[in-house]
Enzyme design. Structure first.
Site, PDB file in Angstrom:
ATOM      1  N   ASP A  22       0.825  -1.215   0.000  1.00 18.75           N
ATOM      2  CA  ASP A  22       0.000   0.000   0.000  1.00 18.75           C
ATOM      3  C   ASP A  22       0.859   1.265   0.000  1.00 18.75           C
ATOM      4  O   ASP A  22       1.985   1.260   0.488  1.00 18.75           O
ATOM      5  CB  ASP A  22      -0.909  -0.023   1.244  1.00 18.75           C
ATOM      6  CG  ASP A  22      -2.074   0.956   1.114  1.00 18.75           C
ATOM      7  OD1 ASP A  22      -2.409   1.356  -0.027  1.00 18.75           O
ATOM      8  OD2 ASP A  22      -2.636   1.333   2.161  1.00 18.75           O
ATOM      9  N   HIS A  39       2.759   3.693  -8.885  1.00 12.27           N
ATOM     10  CA  HIS A  39       2.601   2.276  -9.220  1.00 12.27           C
ATOM     11  C   HIS A  39       3.828   1.786  -9.999  1.00 12.27           C
ATOM     12  O   HIS A  39       4.306   0.680  -9.763  1.00 12.27           O
ATOM     13  CB  HIS A  39       1.329   2.045 -10.038  1.00 12.27           C
ATOM     14  CG  HIS A  39       0.071   2.374  -9.282  1.00 12.27           C
ATOM     15  ND1 HIS A  39      -0.143   1.957  -7.985  1.00 12.27           N
ATOM     16  CD2 HIS A  39      -1.043   3.088  -9.623  1.00 12.27           C
ATOM     17  CE1 HIS A  39      -1.335   2.402  -7.574  1.00 12.27           C
ATOM     18  NE2 HIS A  39      -1.889   3.094  -8.546  1.00 12.27           N
ATOM     19  N   LEU A 133      10.843 -20.465  -4.759  1.00 10.05           N
ATOM     20  CA  LEU A 133       9.815 -19.619  -4.156  1.00 10.05           C
ATOM     21  C   LEU A 133       8.490 -19.693  -4.925  1.00 10.05           C
ATOM     22  O   LEU A 133       8.472 -19.637  -6.148  1.00 10.05           O
ATOM     23  CB  LEU A 133      10.305 -18.157  -4.151  1.00 10.05           C
ATOM     24  CG  LEU A 133       9.303 -17.102  -3.674  1.00 10.05           C
ATOM     25  CD1 LEU A 133       9.037 -17.210  -2.180  1.00 10.05           C
ATOM     26  CD2 LEU A 133       9.808 -15.688  -3.998  1.00 10.05           C
ATOM     27  N   GLU A 209       0.951 -13.289  12.342  1.00  5.18           N
ATOM     28  CA  GLU A 209       1.470 -12.123  13.055  1.00  5.18           C
ATOM     29  C   GLU A 209       1.353 -10.940  12.098  1.00  5.18           C
ATOM     30  O   GLU A 209       1.738 -11.033  10.929  1.00  5.18           O
ATOM     31  CB  GLU A 209       2.945 -12.335  13.441  1.00  5.18           C
ATOM     32  CG  GLU A 209       3.167 -13.487  14.405  1.00  5.18           C
ATOM     33  CD  GLU A 209       2.449 -13.269  15.734  1.00  5.18           C
ATOM     34  OE1 GLU A 209       2.350 -12.112  16.194  1.00  5.18           O
ATOM     35  OE2 GLU A 209       1.973 -14.266  16.308  1.00  5.18           O
TER      36      GLU A 209
HETATM   37  C1  IPE Z   1      -5.493  -2.681  -0.444  1.00  2.00           C
HETATM   38  O1  IPE Z   1      -5.152  -1.355  -0.577  1.00  2.00           O
HETATM   39  C2  IPE Z   1      -5.388  -3.366  -1.762  1.00  2.00           C
HETATM   40  C3  IPE Z   1      -4.032  -3.471  -2.326  1.00  2.00           C
HETATM   41  C4  IPE Z   1      -2.914  -3.090  -1.784  1.00  2.00           C
HETATM   42  C5  IPE Z   1      -3.974  -4.088  -3.602  1.00  2.00           C
HETATM   43  P1  IPE Z   1      -6.242  -0.206  -0.738  1.00  2.00           P
HETATM   44  O2  IPE Z   1      -5.495   1.061  -0.854  1.00  2.00           O
HETATM   45  O3  IPE Z   1      -7.154  -0.535  -1.862  1.00  2.00           O
HETATM   46  O4  IPE Z   1      -7.058  -0.321   0.617  1.00  2.00           O
HETATM   47  P2  IPE Z   1      -7.918   0.755   1.416  1.00  2.00           P
HETATM   48  O5  IPE Z   1      -8.894   1.329   0.438  1.00  2.00           O
HETATM   49  O6  IPE Z   1      -6.969   1.797   1.924  1.00  2.00           O
HETATM   50  O7  IPE Z   1      -8.546  -0.009   2.519  1.00  2.00           O
HETATM   51  C1  IPE Z   2      -1.398   0.321  -3.438  1.00  2.00           C
HETATM   52  O1  IPE Z   2      -1.213   1.696  -3.423  1.00  2.00           O
HETATM   53  C2  IPE Z   2      -1.597  -0.251  -4.826  1.00  2.00           C
HETATM   54  C3  IPE Z   2      -2.975  -0.610  -5.155  1.00  2.00           C
HETATM   55  C4  IPE Z   2      -3.994  -0.589  -4.354  1.00  2.00           C
HETATM   56  C5  IPE Z   2      -3.222  -1.044  -6.509  1.00  2.00           C
HETATM   57  P1  IPE Z   2      -2.433   2.691  -3.436  1.00  2.00           P
HETATM   58  O2  IPE Z   2      -2.744   2.986  -4.880  1.00  2.00           O
HETATM   59  O3  IPE Z   2      -3.553   2.192  -2.643  1.00  2.00           O
HETATM   60  O4  IPE Z   2      -1.789   3.980  -2.774  1.00  2.00           O
HETATM   61  P2  IPE Z   2      -2.466   4.915  -1.681  1.00  2.00           P
HETATM   62  O5  IPE Z   2      -2.896   4.032  -0.562  1.00  2.00           O
HETATM   63  O6  IPE Z   2      -3.606   5.617  -2.343  1.00  2.00           O
HETATM   64  O7  IPE Z   2      -1.367   5.844  -1.271  1.00  2.00           O
HETATM   65 MG    MG Z   3      -4.054   2.381  -0.677  1.00  2.00          MG
END
Ligand code: IPE
Ligand code: IPE
Ligand code: MG
Length: 259
Positions: A22, A39, A133, A209
């Site tokens: 995330d 990304h 892996l 964990e």
């Molecule tokens: C969870 O992240 C999904 C992925 C990392 C693929 P999100 O950014 O979508 O989750 P929320 O919306 O903060 O809960």
């Molecule tokens: C995680 O990063 C990747 C995906 C959910 C695809 P985010 O795109 O959720 O990035 P934030 O959380 O908005 O910073």
């Molecule tokens: Mg996110």
């Protein structure tokens, strides 16, 4: 430069690590860039962490790359992510193969565009005989989708007389999940400072964990992974028992093997 890796106990490695990658969007926006820029940089972290897990000898690495809820993001981000995904998988398949890594995909693949489904299938086929892996990509995945899907299949098998409802156990349910071939994760890492599960492996994480870090995914590197593993190794996993029971169990001498 010394590395935290030296402090890891190789005999107590988690067999399966799951990561909610995330923070890509925030990482980019903090730099005044578009979310897709985050990304793209997140792919670098994926490479580094996959390599780190393979070097350590971790058996399974599950990466949450796209949730079923992520389909509701702006169209340009969804399209950009799909293109990035396919491009990355195509480019990296050779390296995965060279490093004996086997690619698995979990999630509702019927939601993916056809070209993405094809690329994933190809990469899966090319790496399917590898024995190192196991890299599990959770794509268009959500745990509630997975559980509903499993219940539908169990119900169909009950109707067809293949499953006796009275005989359904935890093992039965487990065998209908998309993760049926993998052990449950012992360690779940979420980057970027959110303290939630966001519909990821709800059933499988029962005794994992949990490790949360403020580091944004595009900045997450092997040293951060080692830090998480060391934190995991400092914990006492009790599985509902008492601390003294666990300590007695770990002190019991290992029985010598029968000749
Ligand atoms: C969870 O992240 C999904 C992925 C990392 C693929 P999100 O950014 O979508 O989750 P929320 O919306 O903060 O809960
Ligand atoms: C995680 O990063 C990747 C995906 C959910 C695809 P985010 O795109 O959720 O990035 P934030 O959380 O908005 O910073
Ligand atoms: Mg996110």
């Amino acid at each position: 430069m010394s590395s935290l890796r030296e402090h890891i106990d190789q005999n107590r490695l988690p067999r399966h690590i799951a990561i909610i990658m995330d923070g890509n969007g925030r990482w980019a926006q903090e730099k005044g860039q578009d979310r897709l820029y985050g990304h793209y940089h997140g792919v670098e972290s994926v490479r580094d962490i996959v390599e780190g897990c393979a070097e350590l000898g971790v058996g399974y690495l599950t990466l949450y790359a796209f949730s079923t809820e992520n389909w509701d993001r702006p169209q340009y981000e969804v399209t950009g992510l799909m293109e990035l995904l396919v491009e990355t998988i195509r480019k990296e398949t050779e390296t995965l193969n060279k490093n004996n890594i086997k690619l698995h995909i979990i999630g509702d693949q019927s939601m993916l565009p056809e070209y993405a489904q094809k690329a994933l299938q190809e990469s899966h086929d090319i790496t399917k005989n590898n024995t190192g892996l196991n890299l599990v990509m959770a794509l268009s995945y959500s745990s509630r989708w997975e559980l509903v899907h499993a219940v539908q299949q169990i119900a169909a098998d009950v109707k067809a007389g293949k499953v006796d409802p009275d005989g359904i156990t935890q093992d039965t349910l487990q065998s209908y999940l998309s993760t049926s071939a993998f052990p449950d994760p012992e360690l779940m890492i979420r980057t970027s400072g959110e303290y939630r599960i966001s519909n990821f492996l709800l059933y499988q994480l029962a005794y994992a964990e949990l490790y949360f870090t403020n580091v944004r995914w595009p900045d997450f590197r092997k040293e951060n992974l080692y830090e998480a593993i060391l934190d995991y190794q400092s914990r006492e996993r009790r599985f509902g028992k008492t601390s003294s029971q666990i300590q007695t169990e770990t002190q019991e001498p290992v029985k010598p093997e029968q000749p």
